[in-house]
Design an enzyme around this catalytic site. Structure first.
Site, PDB file in Angstrom:
ATOM      1  N   GLY A   1       0.828  -1.211   0.000  1.00  0.00           N
ATOM      2  CA  GLY A   1       0.000   0.000   0.000  1.00  0.00           C
ATOM      3  C   GLY A   1       0.856   1.253   0.000  1.00  0.00           C
ATOM      4  N   PHE A   2       0.199   2.377   0.163  1.00  0.00           N
ATOM      5  CA  PHE A   2       0.887   3.677   0.131  1.00  0.00           C
ATOM      6  C   PHE A   2       1.947   3.760   1.241  1.00  0.00           C
ATOM      7  CE2 PHE A   2       0.136   8.046   2.110  1.00  0.00           C
ATOM      8  CZ  PHE A   2       1.215   8.626   1.480  1.00  0.00           C
TER       9      PHE A   2
ATOM     10  N   ASN B   1      -2.836  -8.479   0.553  1.00  0.00           N
ATOM     11  CA  ASN B   1      -3.836  -9.192  -0.257  1.00  0.00           C
ATOM     12  C   ASN B   1      -4.219  -8.371  -1.496  1.00  0.00           C
ATOM     13  OD1 ASN B   1      -5.459  -7.153   0.677  1.00  0.00           O
ATOM     14  ND2 ASN B   1      -7.116  -8.474   1.372  1.00  0.00           N
TER      15      ASN B   1
ATOM     16  N   LYS C   1     -13.256  -7.057   9.974  1.00  0.00           N
ATOM     17  CA  LYS C   1     -12.517  -8.323  10.126  1.00  0.00           C
ATOM     18  C   LYS C   1     -11.018  -8.062   9.996  1.00  0.00           C
ATOM     19  CE  LYS C   1     -15.620 -11.919   8.400  1.00  0.00           C
ATOM     20  NZ  LYS C   1     -15.875 -12.766   7.236  1.00  0.00           N
TER      21      LYS C   1
ATOM     22  N   ASN D   1      -4.479 -12.004  14.842  1.00  0.00           N
ATOM     23  CA  ASN D   1      -3.529 -12.929  14.202  1.00  0.00           C
ATOM     24  C   ASN D   1      -2.093 -12.428  14.332  1.00  0.00           C
ATOM     25  OD1 ASN D   1      -5.338 -14.905  13.408  1.00  0.00           O
ATOM     26  ND2 ASN D   1      -5.911 -13.774  11.564  1.00  0.00           N
TER      27      ASN D   1
ATOM     28  N   GLY E   1      -1.000 -12.736  17.924  1.00  0.00           N
ATOM     29  CA  GLY E   1      -0.723 -14.149  18.210  1.00  0.00           C
ATOM     30  C   GLY E   1       0.647 -14.542  17.671  1.00  0.00           C
TER      31      GLY E   1
ATOM     32  N   TYR F   1     -14.450   1.365  10.390  1.00  0.00           N
ATOM     33  CA  TYR F   1     -13.022   1.720  10.450  1.00  0.00           C
ATOM     34  C   TYR F   1     -12.652   2.194  11.855  1.00  0.00           C
ATOM     35  CZ  TYR F   1      -8.605   3.972   9.036  1.00  0.00           C
ATOM     36  OH  TYR F   1      -7.283   4.342   8.914  1.00  0.00           O
TER      37      TYR F   1
HETATM   38  P1  NAD Z   1      -3.510   1.770   1.648  1.00  0.00           P
HETATM   39  O1  NAD Z   1      -4.925   1.453   1.340  1.00  0.00           O
HETATM   40  O2  NAD Z   1      -2.672   2.369   0.573  1.00  0.00           O
HETATM   41  O3  NAD Z   1      -2.735   0.505   2.221  1.00  0.00           O
HETATM   42  C1  NAD Z   1      -3.355  -0.528   2.935  1.00  0.00           C
HETATM   43  C2  NAD Z   1      -2.725  -1.840   2.485  1.00  0.00           C
HETATM   44  O4  NAD Z   1      -3.285  -2.925   3.229  1.00  0.00           O
HETATM   45  C3  NAD Z   1      -2.998  -2.150   0.999  1.00  0.00           C
HETATM   46  O5  NAD Z   1      -1.817  -2.585   0.387  1.00  0.00           O
HETATM   47  C4  NAD Z   1      -4.053  -3.252   1.048  1.00  0.00           C
HETATM   48  O6  NAD Z   1      -4.057  -4.077  -0.097  1.00  0.00           O
HETATM   49  C5  NAD Z   1      -3.636  -3.978   2.324  1.00  0.00           C
HETATM   50  N1  NAD Z   1      -4.728  -4.744   2.928  1.00  0.00           N
HETATM   51  C6  NAD Z   1      -5.994  -4.333   3.174  1.00  0.00           C
HETATM   52  N2  NAD Z   1      -6.695  -5.336   3.744  1.00  0.00           N
HETATM   53  C7  NAD Z   1      -5.841  -6.387   3.878  1.00  0.00           C
HETATM   54  C8  NAD Z   1      -5.976  -7.694   4.396  1.00  0.00           C
HETATM   55  N3  NAD Z   1      -7.139  -8.127   4.889  1.00  0.00           N
HETATM   56  N4  NAD Z   1      -4.894  -8.517   4.363  1.00  0.00           N
HETATM   57  C9  NAD Z   1      -3.708  -8.104   3.848  1.00  0.00           C
HETATM   58  N5  NAD Z   1      -3.533  -6.870   3.330  1.00  0.00           N
HETATM   59  C10 NAD Z   1      -4.586  -6.011   3.353  1.00  0.00           C
HETATM   60  O7  NAD Z   1      -3.551   2.756   2.932  1.00  0.00           O
HETATM   61  P2  NAD Z   1      -2.365   3.502   3.686  1.00  0.00           P
HETATM   62  O8  NAD Z   1      -2.643   4.943   3.644  1.00  0.00           O
HETATM   63  O9  NAD Z   1      -1.053   3.001   3.226  1.00  0.00           O
HETATM   64  O10 NAD Z   1      -2.636   3.022   5.188  1.00  0.00           O
HETATM   65  C11 NAD Z   1      -1.837   2.033   5.819  1.00  0.00           C
HETATM   66  C12 NAD Z   1      -2.265   1.897   7.273  1.00  0.00           C
HETATM   67  O11 NAD Z   1      -2.124   3.135   7.960  1.00  0.00           O
HETATM   68  C13 NAD Z   1      -3.707   1.452   7.448  1.00  0.00           C
HETATM   69  O12 NAD Z   1      -3.781   0.546   8.528  1.00  0.00           O
HETATM   70  C14 NAD Z   1      -4.425   2.740   7.808  1.00  0.00           C
HETATM   71  O13 NAD Z   1      -5.565   2.502   8.587  1.00  0.00           O
HETATM   72  C15 NAD Z   1      -3.345   3.496   8.578  1.00  0.00           C
HETATM   73  N6  NAD Z   1      -3.567   4.953   8.506  1.00  0.00           N
HETATM   74  C16 NAD Z   1      -3.240   5.654   7.392  1.00  0.00           C
HETATM   75  C17 NAD Z   1      -3.482   7.025   7.363  1.00  0.00           C
HETATM   76  C18 NAD Z   1      -3.110   7.873   6.173  1.00  0.00           C
HETATM   77  O14 NAD Z   1      -3.371   9.077   6.188  1.00  0.00           O
HETATM   78  N7  NAD Z   1      -2.478   7.371   5.144  1.00  0.00           N
HETATM   79  C19 NAD Z   1      -4.056   7.666   8.457  1.00  0.00           C
HETATM   80  C20 NAD Z   1      -4.401   6.894   9.568  1.00  0.00           C
HETATM   81  C21 NAD Z   1      -4.125   5.533   9.591  1.00  0.00           C
END
Ligand code: NAD
Ligand code: UDP
Length: 321
Positions: A12-13, A34, A91, A99, A102, A145
């Site tokens: 992800g980002f 995923n 979920k 998980n 654990g 969320y």
């Molecule tokens: P994003 O959507 O770019 O990245 C999330 C990643 O998690 C993706 O690669 C996605 O494919 C993967 N993913 C989602 N569900 C999954 C699963 N069930 N199993 C395996 N992989 C899974 O978002 P992001 O901005 O990179 O955010 C990353 C984390 O940081 C997240 O947990 C988000 O809640 C948290 N966050 C981000 C921000 C922000 O401003 N960017 C702010 C608060 C919290």
């Protein structure tokens, strides 16, 4: 010392920036995703690196891997994406946290949870310190969320109290930068893409709601400092964000200025439960981690713009050929 590190949500980002920084520091990185919102091209630059490994796996399923550190980032972050399948979002946050905790317990790994400023909901205390318990709707469209992340924090603290798992919790405030998906739906990516495509900038509500925007590299620096921090209060949540606070109208105007775009502003309905204000109190991170953001919003947006420009041009060329 170099470590074996698992990054969930690594494609992800934020995850892909984290993988890159960890590899640059000499660590071995196991990236798990995923691909719900993550993209393979985010991790392509390090796929040939012998210290990098990728595994397609969903965090709602258990897994056993030998690692020293775990960064648990797997979860869609954009409201558009996390509301697409809210039950799956819950979920991912809750079962994913269980998980990974654990696993941390079993292999004795230190584990960091990517929590969020959304745990404060629509805050009545401003700016938000970590001691504020929040003002969150339990049954609204954002609850999957917000409550998922709050439950994950509870699980982290209980695994720490009961099982002595070595946890870290970072509460991330809105973060932006290169590699954000163009179709992400979050405000910075929407406004930059709209300005570059000469489309109207879509302001939700009257644009008076505020957010605090942190540049991605500042955030990643905060993540790693917190993971390395071993003070008495290292297990408590730490806000990481940029305390600069802007209305969405100010953000739109700044993006129009930087992109030199003539796009108009259009005003659309405000989504349900959209928080009115957001700004981190970063006293704890400053004191414990010696951390504060270095990159101003204007500077960060300029860096982000260059990356968006390249990708939007590549898309346009592909469509015209
Ligand atoms: P994003 O959507 O770019 O990245 C999330 C990643 O998690 C993706 O690669 C996605 O494919 C993967 N993913 C989602 N569900 C999954 C699963 N069930 N199993 C395996 N992989 C899974 O978002 P992001 O901005 O990179 O955010 C990353 C984390 O940081 C997240 O947990 C988000 O809640 C948290 N966050 C981000 C921000 C922000 O401003 N960017 C702010 C608060 C919290
Ligand atoms: N927003 C907006 N136009 C958009 C996307 C978002 O005005 O095209 C607003 C949104 O209503 C919110 C703020 O920008 O008030 C930040 O939204 P984002 O989805 O980026 O993050 P979050 O609401 O989770 O902080």
């Amino acid at each position: 010392m170099t470590k074996r590190i698992l990054v969930t949500g690594g494609a992800g980002f934020l995850g892909s920036h984290l993988c890159e920084t960890l590899l640059d520091r000499g660590h071995e990185v196991l990236c798990m995703d995923n691909y719900f919102t993550g993209k393979k091209h985010n991790i392509l630059p390090f796929i040939e690196n012998p210290r990098f490994e990728m595994i397609r796996h969903d965090v709602i399923q258990p897994i056993l891997v030998e690692v020293d550190w775990i960064f648990n980032l797997a979860c869609p972050a954009s409201p558009v994406h996390y509301q697409y399948n809210p039950i799956k979002t819950l979920k991912t946050s809750v079962m994913g946290a269980m998980n990974m905790l654990g696993l941390a317990k079993r292999v004795n790994a230190r584990i960091l949870q990517a929590s969020t400023s959304e745990v404060y909901g629509d805050p009545e205390v401003h700016p938000q310190p970590e001691t504020y318990w929040g003002h969150v709707n339990t049954i609204g469209p954002r609850s999957c969320y917000d409550e998922g992340k709050r439950c994950a924090e509870a699980l982290f603290m209980d695994y720490h109290r009961i099982n002595e798992v070595d946890i870290r919790i970072v509460r991330i405030f809105n973060t932006y930068g290169p590699k954000m998906a163009l179709d992400d739906g979050r405000v910075v990516s929407n406004f930059i893409a709209q300005a570059l495509r000469r489309e109207e900038l879509t302001i939700y509500g009257d644009g008076s709601q505020t957010r605090s925007f942190c540049y991605v590299q500042d955030l990643i620096d905060g993540f790693i400092r917190l993971m390395e921090y071993e003070g008495n209060d290292c297990h408590l949540p730490h806000n990481i964000g940029n305390p600069g606070e802007f209305t969405m109208k100010e953000l739109a105007e700044l993006i129009l200025e930087i992109t030199e775009s003539k796009s108009e502003l259009s005003f659309l309905p405000l989504p349900t439960d959209d928080p009115k204000q957001r700004r981190p109190d970063i006293t704890r991170a400053k004191q414990n981690l010696g951390w504060e953001p270095k990159i101003s919003l204007k500077e960060g947006l300029q860096k982000t713009l260059a990356d968006f420009q390249k990708r939007i041009e590549a898309q346009a060329t592909k469509h015209s050929s």
